[in-house]
Design an enzyme around this catalytic site. Structure first.
Site, PDB file in Angstrom:
ATOM      1  N   LYS A 173       0.958  -1.406  -0.405  1.00 51.06           N
ATOM      2  CA  LYS A 173      -0.002  -0.157   0.174  1.00 51.06           C
ATOM      3  C   LYS A 173       0.961   1.269   0.054  1.00 51.06           C
ATOM      4  O   LYS A 173       1.707   1.521   0.868  1.00 51.06           O
ATOM      5  CB  LYS A 173      -1.017  -0.238   1.319  1.00 51.06           C
ATOM      6  CG  LYS A 173      -2.133   0.855   0.955  1.00 51.06           C
ATOM      7  CD  LYS A 173      -3.001   2.186   1.695  1.00 51.06           C
ATOM      8  CE  LYS A 173      -2.088   3.167   2.776  1.00 51.06           C
ATOM      9  NZ  LYS A 173      -1.776   3.994   1.966  1.00 51.06           N
ATOM     10  N   GLU A 248      10.206   1.551   9.933  1.00 54.69           N
ATOM     11  CA  GLU A 248      11.450   2.117   9.341  1.00 54.69           C
ATOM     12  C   GLU A 248      10.591   3.395  10.171  1.00 54.69           C
ATOM     13  O   GLU A 248      10.046   3.719   9.532  1.00 54.69           O
ATOM     14  CB  GLU A 248      11.496   1.959   7.781  1.00 54.69           C
ATOM     15  CG  GLU A 248      12.289   0.641   7.809  1.00 54.69           C
ATOM     16  CD  GLU A 248      13.932   0.465   8.221  1.00 54.69           C
ATOM     17  OE1 GLU A 248      14.395   2.216   8.842  1.00 54.69           O
ATOM     18  OE2 GLU A 248      14.654  -0.472   7.114  1.00 54.69           O
ATOM     19  N   CYS A 282      13.515  10.820   6.272  1.00 52.96           N
ATOM     20  CA  CYS A 282      14.096  10.201   6.771  1.00 52.96           C
ATOM     21  C   CYS A 282      15.476   9.972   7.864  1.00 52.96           C
ATOM     22  O   CYS A 282      15.281  10.899   8.867  1.00 52.96           O
ATOM     23  CB  CYS A 282      13.099   8.571   7.329  1.00 52.96           C
ATOM     24  SG  CYS A 282      14.611   7.698   5.892  1.00 52.96           S
ATOM     25  N   GLU A 385      10.524  16.271  14.488  1.00 50.93           N
ATOM     26  CA  GLU A 385      11.077  15.721  13.424  1.00 50.93           C
ATOM     27  C   GLU A 385      10.038  16.854  12.590  1.00 50.93           C
ATOM     28  O   GLU A 385       8.466  17.142  12.668  1.00 50.93           O
ATOM     29  CB  GLU A 385      10.792  14.032  12.828  1.00 50.93           C
ATOM     30  CG  GLU A 385      10.953  14.019  11.306  1.00 50.93           C
ATOM     31  CD  GLU A 385      10.115  13.265  10.519  1.00 50.93           C
ATOM     32  OE1 GLU A 385       9.131  11.987  10.993  1.00 50.93           O
ATOM     33  OE2 GLU A 385      11.266  11.649   9.980  1.00 50.93           O
TER      34      GLU A 385
HETATM   35  P1  NAD Z   1       3.122   8.382   7.638  1.00 52.00           P
HETATM   36  O1  NAD Z   1       3.115   7.063   8.420  1.00 52.00           O
HETATM   37  O2  NAD Z   1       1.583   9.242   7.487  1.00 52.00           O
HETATM   38  O3  NAD Z   1       2.586   7.442   6.115  1.00 52.00           O
HETATM   39  C1  NAD Z   1       2.510   6.620   6.158  1.00 52.00           C
HETATM   40  C2  NAD Z   1       1.961   5.197   5.379  1.00 52.00           C
HETATM   41  O4  NAD Z   1       0.995   4.478   5.844  1.00 52.00           O
HETATM   42  C3  NAD Z   1       1.343   5.657   4.474  1.00 52.00           C
HETATM   43  O5  NAD Z   1       1.240   4.657   3.048  1.00 52.00           O
HETATM   44  C4  NAD Z   1      -0.071   5.731   4.800  1.00 52.00           C
HETATM   45  O6  NAD Z   1      -1.359   5.833   3.941  1.00 52.00           O
HETATM   46  C5  NAD Z   1      -0.063   4.753   5.963  1.00 52.00           C
HETATM   47  N1  NAD Z   1      -0.713   4.819   7.257  1.00 52.00           N
HETATM   48  C6  NAD Z   1      -1.091   6.330   8.078  1.00 52.00           C
HETATM   49  N2  NAD Z   1      -2.361   5.893   8.623  1.00 52.00           N
HETATM   50  C7  NAD Z   1      -2.407   3.793   8.965  1.00 52.00           C
HETATM   51  C8  NAD Z   1      -2.816   3.630   9.692  1.00 52.00           C
HETATM   52  N3  NAD Z   1      -3.542   3.668  11.175  1.00 52.00           N
HETATM   53  N4  NAD Z   1      -2.476   2.189   9.628  1.00 52.00           N
HETATM   54  C9  NAD Z   1      -2.080   1.490   8.566  1.00 52.00           C
HETATM   55  N5  NAD Z   1      -1.368   2.140   7.616  1.00 52.00           N
HETATM   56  C10 NAD Z   1      -1.371   3.530   7.615  1.00 52.00           C
HETATM   57  O7  NAD Z   1       4.043   8.745   7.336  1.00 52.00           O
HETATM   58  P2  NAD Z   1       4.403   9.742   5.705  1.00 52.00           P
HETATM   59  O8  NAD Z   1       3.859  11.052   6.531  1.00 52.00           O
HETATM   60  O9  NAD Z   1       3.539   8.965   4.100  1.00 52.00           O
HETATM   61  O10 NAD Z   1       5.597  10.234   5.722  1.00 52.00           O
HETATM   62  C11 NAD Z   1       6.646  10.664   6.589  1.00 52.00           C
HETATM   63  C12 NAD Z   1       7.084  10.248   7.599  1.00 52.00           C
HETATM   64  O11 NAD Z   1       8.088   8.373   7.197  1.00 52.00           O
HETATM   65  C13 NAD Z   1       8.438  10.010   8.371  1.00 52.00           C
HETATM   66  O12 NAD Z   1       8.199  10.394   9.654  1.00 52.00           O
HETATM   67  C14 NAD Z   1       9.783   9.787   8.161  1.00 52.00           C
HETATM   68  O13 NAD Z   1      10.327   9.859   9.015  1.00 52.00           O
HETATM   69  C15 NAD Z   1       9.248   8.573   7.433  1.00 52.00           C
HETATM   70  N6  NAD Z   1       9.908   7.608   6.538  1.00 52.00           N
HETATM   71  C16 NAD Z   1      11.085   6.766   7.733  1.00 52.00           C
HETATM   72  C17 NAD Z   1      11.755   5.936   6.673  1.00 52.00           C
HETATM   73  C18 NAD Z   1      12.611   5.202   7.612  1.00 52.00           C
HETATM   74  O14 NAD Z   1      13.690   4.759   6.333  1.00 52.00           O
HETATM   75  N7  NAD Z   1      12.949   5.162   8.996  1.00 52.00           N
HETATM   76  C19 NAD Z   1      11.823   6.317   5.219  1.00 52.00           C
HETATM   77  C20 NAD Z   1      10.958   7.074   4.957  1.00 52.00           C
HETATM   78  C21 NAD Z   1      10.218   7.800   5.510  1.00 52.00           C
END
Ligand code: NAD
Length: 491
Positions: A173, A248, A282, A385
């Site tokens: 997803k 992650e 991230c 962040e």
């Molecule tokens: P997010 O957590 O809002 O969303 C990530 C994914 O999770 C999306 O596909 C979203 O639709 C889904 N999602 C949201 N709520 C959910 C739920 N309740 N249940 C299941 N799925 C759900 O994150 P974002 O805003 O898309 O991305 C930014 C974040 O990702 C930042 O915090 C960044 O640091 C992190 N990130 C981490 C890494 C790493 O490798 N550590 C890499 C890239 C991004």
């Protein structure tokens, strides 16, 4: 307007109730496509397809054939890299040349796991003269991959490559802001010969579609990348079914500059470490911790170069900083900057970009590379962040204080150390609590090198062949080699 379907069991699959959502081109403030919005029935269909393929077509595919298919997928992506980079750039707002670099990394990652697919070994040993043991590494099962919007295609391959190499099947997803290249990846996987149902893509909001997928009773493992808060929710869902999970998550990574460093090199590397992808990384090193005696020299040079970075149309080669992923992300980032200034931080350069771009670009989706000086490490901007092109500057007086400040956050994803003293570099690298530590270079992620977090940045490591551990279960087989029946009761 393009309408885009999901990919379930090898077929284009519109939503069961016909609903869609819009995905955008943030730099231009326009709609790019209408994308199927999955229902729970659609999620169920995708998981069922993956479950059937797990014990069917994919179980019958030898590791050698899986290897060839992954290598073929890498070739197909490489062949379409330019078109994929353009689509990614338009959907995400990141400069196209950066998308191209990420697509090349996705290709290398697939190549790595194409090789590894044929080297998934167990161990054997004689437990005693009567019992021989050997272990098998079996696929963990049907996996759910839930990914964010900041590195869409690359994040998809970080999960797809080890999962398929290990013999698992997958339902992915992508984030609703950036679903388009993941759907293209699905088509290319089929073209590479990967059987229908092995890799499925469902699209829609996280709270509905993501939760339905993560909590589905036939999902054996969840691989999640995203915010720490969402990761906590995923871990709770996983706990209900005792599903395997890797996370992650977010970061607030330090960039330590010692006065004995080559300051010019530190300035150039530190610019990349925060402003690549407009800070929506991230592993963004968003906290500059600089030794007091080097502060003025470093900040003057750094802020001057930050202000000179070229902001503009993500599709142009000369653009160094593109738009945020959305106007609302830009508003969030600017909100952090305003609050920090009210808290006493000094805005050296950056902030909003009002009306300074051409008429075809949406200036409200942009944030200028921003430097906030005089930031207390325990302030909100020092701890949370931001996920934008915003760096804070805090000073330290000695190595012990530098390490203390570096570790004094709830995250532990990455860190960079700039020093001319190699012993100090190694010493500080050992003491910083982060999954990836750079010394005198700003890069944090290479295929082959484990990537993941300490503390609230998550658990599990991707990118290296260690990631196969996330997608395999060990089975121990114990075989009698005794010439007579074993008779432990002495009957
Ligand atoms: P997010 O957590 O809002 O969303 C990530 C994914 O999770 C999306 O596909 C979203 O639709 C889904 N999602 C949201 N709520 C959910 C739920 N309740 N249940 C299941 N799925 C759900 O994150 P974002 O805003 O898309 O991305 C930014 C974040 O990702 C930042 O915090 C960044 O640091 C992190 N990130 C981490 C890494 C790493 O490798 N550590 C890499 C890239 C991004």
């Amino acid at each position: 307007m393009t309408e885009v379907a999901m990919l379930i069991n090898g077929e284009a699959h519109p939503s069961a109730d016909g609903r869609t959502f819009s995905t955008y081109e943030p730099a231009r403030g326009s709609t790019l496509a209408e994308v199927a919005r999955a229902t729970t029935d659609d999620v169920d269909a995708a998981v069922s397809a993956a479950r059937t393929a797990l014990s069917g077509a994919w179980a019958k595919t030898s590791p050698a054939k899986r290897s060839r298919m992954l290598a073929r997928l890498a070739q197909l992506i490489e062949g379409q890299a330019d078109a994929l980079a353009e689509l990614e750039s338009r959907n995400n707002g990141k400069p196209k040349w950066q998308c191209l670099a990420e697509i090349r990394q996705a290709v290398s990652d697939l190549d790595l796991f194409a090789g590894a697919a044929q080297h998934i070994y167990g161990r054997s040993f004689a437990v005693n003269p009567s019992v021989l043991s050997y272990t098998l590494r079996e696929p963990v099962g049907v996996c759910a991959a839930i990914i964010p919007w900041n590195y869409p295609l690359m994040m998809a391959t970080w999960k797809l490559a080890p999962a398929l190499a290990a013999g698992c099947t997958l339902v992915l997803k992508p984030a609703s802001a950036t679903p388009l290249t993941a759907l293209e990846l699905g088509k290319l996987a089929l073209e590479a010969g990967i059987p229908a149902g092995v890799f499925n893509v469902v699209t829609g909001p996280g709270a509905e579609v993501g939760e339905a997928l993560a909590g589905h009773r036939w999902i054996d493992k969840i691989a999640f990348t995203g915010e720490t808060g969402t990761g906590r929710r995923i871990a709770t869902i996983a706990a209900q079914g005792l599903k395997r999970v890797s996370l992650e998550l977010g970061g607030k990574s330090p960039n330590l500059v010692f006065a004995d460093a080559d300051i010019d090199a530190a300035v150039l590397g530190s610019l990349w470490a925060i402003y690549y992808s407009a800070g929506q990384s991230c592993e963004a090193r968003s906290r500059i911790l600089v030794e007091e005696s080097a502060h003025d020299r470093f900040v003057e040079a750094f802020a001057g170069k930050a202000a000179a970075l070229r902001i503009g149309d993500p599709l142009l080669d000369e653009t160094q900083v593109g738009s945020m992923v959305s106007r609302s992300q830009a508003e969030t980032v600017l909100g952090f900057v305003d609050a920090a200034v009210q808290d006493g931080a000094r805005l050296v350069t950056g902030g909003a970009l009002d009306g300074e771009l051409g008429p075809e670009l949406d200036a409200r989706a942009y944030v200028r590379p921003t430097v906030l000086d005089g930031v207390a490490n325990d302030s909100r901007i020092g701890q949370e962040e931001v996920f934008g092109p915003v760096v804070t500057v805090t000073t330290f007086t000695d190595e012990a204080e530098a390490v203390k400040l570096a570790n004094d956050v709830r995250y532990g994803l990455a860190a960079t150390i700039w020093t001319g003293d190699s012993a100090r570099g190694l010493r500080v690298a050992a003491r910083v609590r982060a999954g990836t530590v750079g010394v005198n270079q700003p890069f944090a992620a290479f295929p082959g090198v484990p990537f993941g977090g300490f503390k609230e940045s998550g658990y599990g490591r991707e990118m290296s062949i260690d990631a196969l551990d996330l997608y395999t279960e060990q089975k121990a087989v114990l075989v009698s080699t005794s010439p007579k029946p074993l008779n432990p009761f002495g009957m």
